[in-house]
Design a protein around this motif. Structure first.
Motif, PDB file in Angstrom:
ATOM      1  N   VAL A  55       0.799  -1.173   0.085  1.00  0.00           N
ATOM      2  CA  VAL A  55       0.061   0.013  -0.154  1.00  0.00           C
ATOM      3  C   VAL A  55       0.892   1.312   0.146  1.00  0.00           C
ATOM      4  O   VAL A  55       1.814   1.186   0.604  1.00  0.00           O
ATOM      5  N   ARG A  56       0.697   2.272  -0.827  1.00  0.00           N
ATOM      6  CA  ARG A  56       1.337   3.282  -1.009  1.00  0.00           C
ATOM      7  C   ARG A  56       0.974   4.266   0.258  1.00  0.00           C
ATOM      8  O   ARG A  56      -0.057   4.338   0.587  1.00  0.00           O
ATOM      9  N   ILE A  57       2.056   5.047   0.571  1.00  0.00           N
ATOM     10  CA  ILE A  57       2.141   5.971   1.942  1.00  0.00           C
ATOM     11  C   ILE A  57       0.823   7.038   1.414  1.00  0.00           C
ATOM     12  O   ILE A  57       0.144   7.217   2.401  1.00  0.00           O
ATOM     13  N   LEU A  58       0.915   7.480   0.244  1.00  0.00           N
ATOM     14  CA  LEU A  58      -0.186   8.607   0.066  1.00  0.00           C
ATOM     15  C   LEU A  58      -1.732   8.068   0.285  1.00  0.00           C
ATOM     16  O   LEU A  58      -2.534   8.763   0.542  1.00  0.00           O
ATOM     17  N   ILE A  59      -1.724   6.717  -0.007  1.00  0.00           N
ATOM     18  CA  ILE A  59      -3.300   6.154   0.092  1.00  0.00           C
ATOM     19  C   ILE A  59      -3.363   5.990   1.572  1.00  0.00           C
ATOM     20  O   ILE A  59      -4.490   6.324   2.292  1.00  0.00           O
ATOM     21  N   ILE A  60      -2.232   5.576   2.513  1.00  0.00           N
ATOM     22  CA  ILE A  60      -2.546   5.625   4.006  1.00  0.00           C
ATOM     23  C   ILE A  60      -2.725   6.932   4.455  1.00  0.00           C
ATOM     24  O   ILE A  60      -3.638   7.087   5.597  1.00  0.00           O
ATOM     25  N   VAL A  61      -2.130   7.962   4.138  1.00  0.00           N
ATOM     26  CA  VAL A  61      -2.429   9.363   4.776  1.00  0.00           C
ATOM     27  C   VAL A  61      -3.689   9.619   4.249  1.00  0.00           C
ATOM     28  O   VAL A  61      -4.434  10.289   5.190  1.00  0.00           O
ATOM     29  N   ALA A  62      -4.291   9.410   3.167  1.00  0.00           N
ATOM     30  CA  ALA A  62      -5.758   9.963   2.735  1.00  0.00           C
ATOM     31  C   ALA A  62      -6.670   9.002   3.439  1.00  0.00           C
ATOM     32  O   ALA A  62      -7.623   9.592   3.976  1.00  0.00           O
ATOM     33  N   ILE A  63      -6.563   7.933   3.773  1.00  0.00           N
ATOM     34  CA  ILE A  63      -7.313   7.196   4.562  1.00  0.00           C
ATOM     35  C   ILE A  63      -7.391   7.569   5.989  1.00  0.00           C
ATOM     36  O   ILE A  63      -8.629   7.808   6.404  1.00  0.00           O
ATOM     37  N   VAL A  64      -6.335   7.935   6.391  1.00  0.00           N
ATOM     38  CA  VAL A  64      -6.345   8.568   7.835  1.00  0.00           C
ATOM     39  C   VAL A  64      -6.959   9.839   8.033  1.00  0.00           C
ATOM     40  O   VAL A  64      -7.741  10.099   8.743  1.00  0.00           O
ATOM     41  N   VAL A  65      -6.845  10.631   6.996  1.00  0.00           N
ATOM     42  CA  VAL A  65      -7.211  11.943   6.960  1.00  0.00           C
ATOM     43  C   VAL A  65      -9.008  11.837   6.658  1.00  0.00           C
ATOM     44  O   VAL A  65      -9.559  12.657   7.432  1.00  0.00           O
ATOM     45  N   VAL A  66      -9.348  11.012   5.850  1.00  0.00           N
ATOM     46  CA  VAL A  66     -10.845  10.733   5.786  1.00  0.00           C
ATOM     47  C   VAL A  66     -11.374  10.278   7.038  1.00  0.00           C
ATOM     48  O   VAL A  66     -12.496  10.800   7.524  1.00  0.00           O
ATOM     49  N   ALA A  67     -10.861   9.285   7.634  1.00  0.00           N
ATOM     50  CA  ALA A  67     -11.313   8.786   8.809  1.00  0.00           C
ATOM     51  C   ALA A  67     -11.556   9.921   9.936  1.00  0.00           C
ATOM     52  O   ALA A  67     -12.370   9.911  10.845  1.00  0.00           O
ATOM     53  N   ILE A  68     -10.316  10.668   9.946  1.00  0.00           N
ATOM     54  CA  ILE A  68     -10.463  11.665  11.198  1.00  0.00           C
ATOM     55  C   ILE A  68     -11.541  12.668  10.632  1.00  0.00           C
ATOM     56  O   ILE A  68     -12.353  13.053  11.733  1.00  0.00           O
ATOM     57  N   ALA A  69     -11.618  13.022   9.482  1.00  0.00           N
ATOM     58  CA  ALA A  69     -12.562  13.962   9.097  1.00  0.00           C
ATOM     59  C   ALA A  69     -14.008  13.385   9.327  1.00  0.00           C
ATOM     60  O   ALA A  69     -15.058  14.377   9.708  1.00  0.00           O
ATOM     61  N   TRP A  70     -14.331  12.242   8.925  1.00  0.00           N
ATOM     62  CA  TRP A  70     -15.452  11.437   9.096  1.00  0.00           C
ATOM     63  C   TRP A  70     -16.162  11.609  10.585  1.00  0.00           C
ATOM     64  O   TRP A  70     -17.072  12.088  11.008  1.00  0.00           O
ATOM     65  N   PHE A  71     -15.114  11.170  11.229  1.00  0.00           N
ATOM     66  CA  PHE A  71     -15.159  11.067  12.942  1.00  0.00           C
ATOM     67  C   PHE A  71     -15.567  12.579  13.475  1.00  0.00           C
ATOM     68  O   PHE A  71     -16.585  12.775  14.304  1.00  0.00           O
ATOM     69  N   ALA A  72     -14.671  13.592  13.051  1.00  0.00           N
ATOM     70  CA  ALA A  72     -14.763  15.015  13.615  1.00  0.00           C
ATOM     71  C   ALA A  72     -16.320  15.420  13.191  1.00  0.00           C
ATOM     72  O   ALA A  72     -16.785  16.270  13.953  1.00  0.00           O
ATOM     73  N   THR A  73     -16.718  15.053  11.915  1.00  0.00           N
ATOM     74  CA  THR A  73     -17.985  15.921  11.253  1.00  0.00           C
ATOM     75  C   THR A  73     -19.425  15.036  11.774  1.00  0.00           C
ATOM     76  O   THR A  73     -20.396  15.636  11.544  1.00  0.00           O
ATOM     77  N   ARG A  74     -18.912  13.768  12.002  1.00  0.00           N
ATOM     78  CA  ARG A  74     -20.226  12.830  12.403  1.00  0.00           C
ATOM     79  C   ARG A  74     -20.477  12.288  13.903  1.00  0.00           C
ATOM     80  O   ARG A  74     -21.535  12.028  14.248  1.00  0.00           O
ATOM     81  N   ARG A  75     -19.335  12.273  14.570  1.00  0.00           N
ATOM     82  CA  ARG A  75     -19.329  11.774  15.953  1.00  0.00           C
ATOM     83  C   ARG A  75     -18.801  12.711  17.082  1.00  0.00           C
ATOM     84  O   ARG A  75     -18.396  12.277  17.978  1.00  0.00           O
ATOM     85  N   THR A  76     -18.960  13.978  16.668  1.00  0.00           N
ATOM     86  CA  THR A  76     -18.271  15.005  17.852  1.00  0.00           C
ATOM     87  C   THR A  76     -19.249  16.140  18.088  1.00  0.00           C
ATOM     88  O   THR A  76     -20.456  16.240  17.225  1.00  0.00           O
ATOM     89  N   VAL A  77     -19.121  16.840  19.078  1.00  0.00           N
ATOM     90  CA  VAL A  77     -20.242  17.973  19.442  1.00  0.00           C
ATOM     91  C   VAL A  77     -19.950  19.048  18.301  1.00  0.00           C
ATOM     92  O   VAL A  77     -20.992  19.672  17.748  1.00  0.00           O
TER      93      VAL A  77
END
Length: 333
Positions: free
Chosen positions: A179-201
């Protein structure tokens, strides 16, 4: 069914089904376009090409996800592309001066933080229309980019000693296993953004601001802070996208990320009309970004240049706006 619950009429059932049908139609349309290009150019759907498109889409996905946070609150940020350019250039310049990978990443993300704070203060606290504020910041950053680059002198990392730039370039070309590092970085960013916008105050505040800023204020949501924080997140992700782009190409010059501005807007709008409720969401924005990347790659394989790409992106944005307006009108009826 209780006595207080009236039986659904055929009109009500159709109204409930229509958004889903519209959503499925959008996704099906994307699939049909991809399959059509694959039928004309079989190599388009080949595994090597799809892997290359996935890597190409990582930068756009990170940029578009940041933009989606602002746009979900009915804001807009026209400075994301130039923020990515300046952040990438400063990262490269810091690296070539011998300051190391950590300093380069810190400098780039600091650019995004400062730009986001400026945009947030102007649009969130001073009440300047977001389109005006971010356009002004765009022009200022363009001037800064020309000054720090000595009128557009490129920074070429691939010609520098590996001991100086090797770790940085590994972000764009290296892999962790298959797995390319760029793909890993993008997945981590998407996961954090999803959590921040859907599961936080903060994410619940974004939903309330999206529905009605006045209602959000009456409900006790710090509207100005929530709106401003969206610009900060957007600019920091734009800076990260600039780092990813620079690490992937090994060279940076002012204006490199400019074409990504239209692509990011296209990705956000396509994602919004593809989502079941017609709202801007992080994961659907990623779907839009993947489609835009596939479309750009397909046009290249078909021998069609930039004019076709810009024209199709423009048509996609207009179609998204038209379908969004149609969906809103249908919901009101």
């Amino acid at each position: 069914m209780t006595a207080t619950q009236p039986a659904p009429t055929p009109t009500t059932v159709k109204a409930r089904r229509r958004p889903k049908i519209t959503s499925y139609g959008t996704v099906i349309g994307m699939i049909v376009v991809v399959l059509a290009v694959g039928a004309i150019k079989p190599s388009f759907l080949g595994l090597p090409n799809l892997q290359a498109v996935l890597v190409e889409a990582t930068v756009l996905a990170v940029l578009a996800v940041g933009l989606s946070i602002v746009m979900s609150m009915k804001g807009i940020d026209l400075s994301i592309a130039v923020t990515a350019d300046v952040a990438g250039y400063i990262a490269a310049k810091t690296l070539l001066e011998g300051n190391g990978l950590g300093a380069a990443l810190f400098a780039a993300l600091a650019v995004g933080l400062v730009v986001g704070l400026v945009n947030g203060v102007l649009a969130g606290f001073l009440g300047v229309p977001a389109i005006v504020a971010t356009l002004g910041v765009n022009l200022l950053l363009s001037a800064v980019g020309l000054v720090i680059s000595d009128n557009g002198t490129p920074q070429q990392l691939f010609t520098a000693p590996a001991a100086v730039v090797g770790d940085f370039l590994a972000i764009g070309t290296g892999s962790v296993g298959p797995v390319r590092i760029l793909i890993i970085v993008a997945i981590v960013v998407v996961a954090i953004a999803w959590f921040a916008t859907r599961r936080t105050v903060w994410g619940r505040g974004i939903d309330l601001v999206e529905s009605s800023s006045r209602a959000a204020f009456l409900a006790g949501v710090p509207v100005r802070v929530t709106f401003a924080a969206g610009f900060v997140a957007c600019s920091v992700l734009a800076a990260l996208a600039g780092v990813m782009l620079t690490a992937r190409t090994g060279v940076v010059v002012p204006g490199t990320a400019a074409p990504l501005l239209l692509d990011a807007f296209t990705a956000v709008y396509l994602g919004s009309i593809a989502s079941p409720k017609g709202r801007i969401r992080v994961l659907w924005t990623v779907v839009g970004a993947l489609f835009v990347a596939l479309l750009a790659n397909g046009l290249t394989l078909l021998g069609l240049g930039a004019p076709w790409r810009f024209a199709l992106n423009g048509l996609l944005i207009l179609a998204a706006l038209a379908l969004g307006a149609l969906r809103t009108r249908t919901a009101r009826r």
